[in-house]
Design a protein around this motif. Structure first.
Motif, mmCIF file in Angstrom:
data_model
loop_
_atom_site.group_PDB
_atom_site.id
_atom_site.type_symbol
_atom_site.label_atom_id
_atom_site.label_comp_id
_atom_site.label_asym_id
_atom_site.label_seq_id
_atom_site.Cartn_x
_atom_site.Cartn_y
_atom_site.Cartn_z
ATOM 1 N N ILE A 116 1.677 12.936 85.684
ATOM 2 C CA ILE A 116 1.292 13.187 87.078
ATOM 3 C C ILE A 116 -0.144 13.677 87.102
ATOM 4 O O ILE A 116 -0.552 14.469 86.250
ATOM 5 N N HIS A 117 -0.909 13.257 88.079
ATOM 6 C CA HIS A 117 -2.350 13.493 88.080
ATOM 7 C C HIS A 117 -2.738 14.957 88.267
ATOM 8 O O HIS A 117 -3.245 15.599 87.353
ATOM 9 N N ASP A 118 -2.553 15.489 89.471
ATOM 10 C CA ASP A 118 -3.066 16.819 89.810
ATOM 11 C C ASP A 118 -2.107 17.945 89.421
ATOM 12 O O ASP A 118 -0.881 17.773 89.449
ATOM 13 N N THR A 119 -2.679 19.099 89.117
ATOM 14 C CA THR A 119 -1.893 20.278 88.753
ATOM 15 C C THR A 119 -0.913 20.662 89.855
ATOM 16 O O THR A 119 0.216 21.070 89.578
ATOM 17 N N SER A 120 -1.314 20.521 91.109
ATOM 18 C CA SER A 120 -0.461 20.915 92.236
ATOM 19 C C SER A 120 0.868 20.164 92.225
ATOM 20 O O SER A 120 1.939 20.770 92.344
ATOM 21 N N SER A 121 0.817 18.852 92.069
ATOM 22 C CA SER A 121 2.048 18.062 92.063
ATOM 23 C C SER A 121 2.838 18.241 90.778
ATOM 24 O O SER A 121 4.069 18.154 90.774
ATOM 25 N N VAL A 122 2.139 18.494 89.668
ATOM 26 C CA VAL A 122 2.829 18.765 88.402
ATOM 27 C C VAL A 122 3.685 20.026 88.533
ATOM 28 O O VAL A 122 4.875 20.038 88.194
ATOM 29 N N VAL A 123 3.067 21.099 89.053
ATOM 30 C CA VAL A 123 3.787 22.355 89.227
ATOM 31 C C VAL A 123 4.884 22.207 90.277
ATOM 32 O O VAL A 123 5.995 22.716 90.109
ATOM 33 N N GLY A 124 4.592 21.473 91.347
ATOM 34 C CA GLY A 124 5.596 21.243 92.380
ATOM 35 C C GLY A 124 6.795 20.465 91.862
ATOM 36 O O GLY A 124 7.943 20.803 92.151
ATOM 37 N N ALA A 125 6.535 19.415 91.068
ATOM 38 C CA ALA A 125 7.629 18.624 90.499
ATOM 39 C C ALA A 125 8.432 19.445 89.505
ATOM 40 O O ALA A 125 9.671 19.375 89.476
ATOM 41 N N GLY A 126 7.747 20.253 88.680
ATOM 42 C CA GLY A 126 8.433 21.103 87.713
ATOM 43 C C GLY A 126 9.327 22.112 88.400
ATOM 44 O O GLY A 126 10.467 22.341 87.987
ATOM 45 N N ALA A 127 8.815 22.722 89.474
ATOM 46 C CA ALA A 127 9.595 23.710 90.219
ATOM 47 C C ALA A 127 10.824 23.070 90.859
ATOM 48 O O ALA A 127 11.887 23.696 90.946
ATOM 49 N N THR A 128 10.696 21.835 91.289
ATOM 50 C CA THR A 128 11.823 21.111 91.887
ATOM 51 C C THR A 128 12.896 20.821 90.850
ATOM 52 O O THR A 128 14.096 20.858 91.147
ATOM 53 N N TYR A 129 12.458 20.553 89.604
ATOM 54 C CA TYR A 129 13.404 20.145 88.554
ATOM 55 C C TYR A 129 14.136 21.323 87.923
ATOM 56 O O TYR A 129 15.304 21.206 87.545
ATOM 57 N N GLY A 130 13.451 22.473 87.772
ATOM 58 C CA GLY A 130 14.120 23.625 87.165
ATOM 59 C C GLY A 130 13.128 24.628 86.599
ATOM 60 O O GLY A 130 11.930 24.360 86.489
ATOM 61 N N GLU A 131 13.632 25.806 86.231
ATOM 62 C CA GLU A 131 12.795 26.908 85.779
ATOM 63 C C GLU A 131 12.050 26.561 84.490
ATOM 64 O O GLU A 131 10.839 26.795 84.372
ATOM 65 N N GLU A 132 12.764 26.030 83.498
ATOM 66 C CA GLU A 132 12.101 25.683 82.238
ATOM 67 C C GLU A 132 11.115 24.545 82.440
ATOM 68 O O GLU A 132 10.023 24.541 81.851
ATOM 69 N N ALA A 133 11.474 23.572 83.273
ATOM 70 C CA ALA A 133 10.575 22.455 83.561
ATOM 71 C C ALA A 133 9.270 22.955 84.165
ATOM 72 O O ALA A 133 8.180 22.464 83.827
ATOM 73 N N LEU A 134 9.366 23.950 85.047
ATOM 74 C CA LEU A 134 8.172 24.532 85.665
ATOM 75 C C LEU A 134 7.273 25.168 84.620
ATOM 76 O O LEU A 134 6.049 24.952 84.615
ATOM 77 N N LYS A 135 7.853 25.957 83.707
ATOM 78 C CA LYS A 135 7.049 26.647 82.698
ATOM 79 C C LYS A 135 6.377 25.659 81.753
ATOM 80 O O LYS A 135 5.183 25.788 81.451
#
Length: 308
Positions: A175-194
Motif C-alpha cells: 500500500i502506498h501511503d502511511t495513512s492507508s497502511v496504518v488504517g488497513a492494519g487497524a482494520t485487520y487487527g492489533e498485531e497487524a497494526l503494529k
C-alpha cells in the motif's frame, strides 16, 4: 450561504470521526463523497492538517508498541525492501517508456509505489525539477490507488487467510501511503497494526537513499534532501514505552487518541480529493500506477507466503 453550509458540514463530519463508531474506511469515503459533492472549504488548511495530524498520530501509536517486538517486525520487511524498491523503480522507468509516459512522472509514480506514496513524490519531485503538472499527475495517480487500497486490502487479506503478522507485512509493502497502511492494519487487527506501522516507517527511511540516487540520476547536485524526522520521534516514543514505567492508563489513552486522530486524518485526506485531482489522472499514468501496484502486491505476497 453555500460556504457556510460547507464549513458547518465539514466541521461536523470531522468531529464525528473522533468517535469510535467511525472506522478508518468510513472516514476516508466520507471525505471523498464530501469533497466531490459539496466541496471542501479551507483546502490549504485541510492539506496541512492531514500532513501534520498523520505524523502526530504515528508518533502517538509508538507509545503502544514495544521496541524489541517492533525491531523484529521491521527486520522482516528489511529483507525484502532493497529488492522490491530497486525492482519497482527499474520497472517503473521501463514501463513508463513503453506506455509513453514522460520521464519525470514515470519516476515519481515509481517512487511513490516503491516507498511511501505522496511523501516520496514530495521528496523526489524538487530533485527531478518536476513541473506543477507533473507533480499533480503523479500525486493524483498515487492518491486514487492509495484510497482504493484501504478498502480492498483487508477483505483480500481475509480471503487469502493471511495472519495478522502476514497482513501487516503485506499492507506495509504493497500500500502506498502511511495513512492507508496504518488504517488497513487497524482494520485487520492489533498485531497487524503494529507490524504494518513499523515496517512502513522503516521502509519510509528509504526516501533518503532514493533522494541521493535521484540527485545523480537527474544530475541535480546541490538539491536539498527531505528527511522524514517524525519517524525518529516514533522510535523515541517506542523507547520511552519500552524502558520507562509509564502508567498504563496514560499510554492506552495516548494510543486511543492517536487512532482517533488517524481516522480524522483519513477524512482530511479524502476531503482533499477534488474534481481537478481526478482530471489530472491521465489514462497512461494511471495504467502505469496500476501495473506497478499489481507487481509489488503480487511479489510481496509471494515473498510472505514463502518466508512465513
Amino acid at each position: 450561504m453555500k460556504s457556510t453550509y460547507q464549513s458547518v458540514a465539514y466541521i461536523v463530519l470531522g468531529l464525528l470521526c473522533l468517535f469510535p463508531f467511525v472506522t478508518a474506511p468510513v472516514a476516508l469515503i466520507a471525505g471523498i463523497i464530501f469533497a466531490l459533492s459539496i466541496g471542501t472549504p479551507w483546502m490549504k488548511v485541510n492539506k496541512k492538517a492531514s500532513k501534520y495530524l498523520l505524523q502526530i498520530s504515528v508518533v502517538g501509536l509508538g507509545f503502544g508498541m514495544n521496541l524489541g517486538d517492533s525491531l523484529r517486525a521491521g527486520s522482516d520487511g528489511m529483507i525484502f525492501t532493497l529488492v522490491s524498491v530497486g525492482s519497482v523503480m527499474l520497472i517503473g522507468v521501463l514501463a513508463g517508456k513503453w506506455l509513453k509516459v514522460e520521464r519525470v512522472p514515470s519516476y515519481l509514480i515509481a517512487s511513490g509505489t516503491a516507498i511511501c506514496g505522496g511523501s516520496a513524490i514530495a521528496a523526489v519531485g524538487p530533485i527531478a525539477k518536476a513541473k506543477d503538472g507533473e507533480m499533480s499527475i503523479s500525486l493524483a495517480t498515487i492518491f486514487v490507488l492509495n484510497a482504493i487500497a484501504l478498502f480492498i486490502f483487508p477483505p483480500f487479506g481475509h480471503w487469502l487467510h493471511l495472519s495478522e503478522h502476514q497482513f501487516g507485512l503485506w499492507s506495509a509493502i504493497a500500500i502506498h501511503d502511511t495513512s492507508s497502511v496504518v488504517g488497513a492494519g487497524a482494520t485487520y487487527g492489533e498485531e497487524a497494526l503494529k507490524v504494518a506501522t513499523t515496517v512502513k516507517l522503516t521502509r519510509a527511511l528509504w526516501i533518503i537513499p532514493l533522494s541521493v540516487f535521484s540527485i545523480f540520476y537527474f544530475k541535480a547536485k546541490g538539491r536539498k534532501i527531505s528527511i522524514p524526522w517524525f519517524i525518529f520521534l516514533f522510535i523515541c516514543a517506542m523507547v520511552i514505552n519500552s524502558y520507562f514505567s509509564l502508567p498504563e492508563a496514560l499510554t492506552s489513552n495516548i494510543t486511543f487518541l492517536s487512532r482517533r486522530m488517524l481516522t480524522l486524518t483519513l477524512f482530511f485526506i479524502g476531503a482533499g480529493l477534488t474534481r481537478e485531482t481526478l482530471k489530472a489522472v491521465g489514462f497512461r499514468p494511471l495504467i502505469l500506477g496500476i501495473l506497478l501496484w499489481i507487481f509489488i502486491a503480487v511479489i510481496s505476497l509471494v515473498f510472505i507466503y514463502t518466508m512465513y
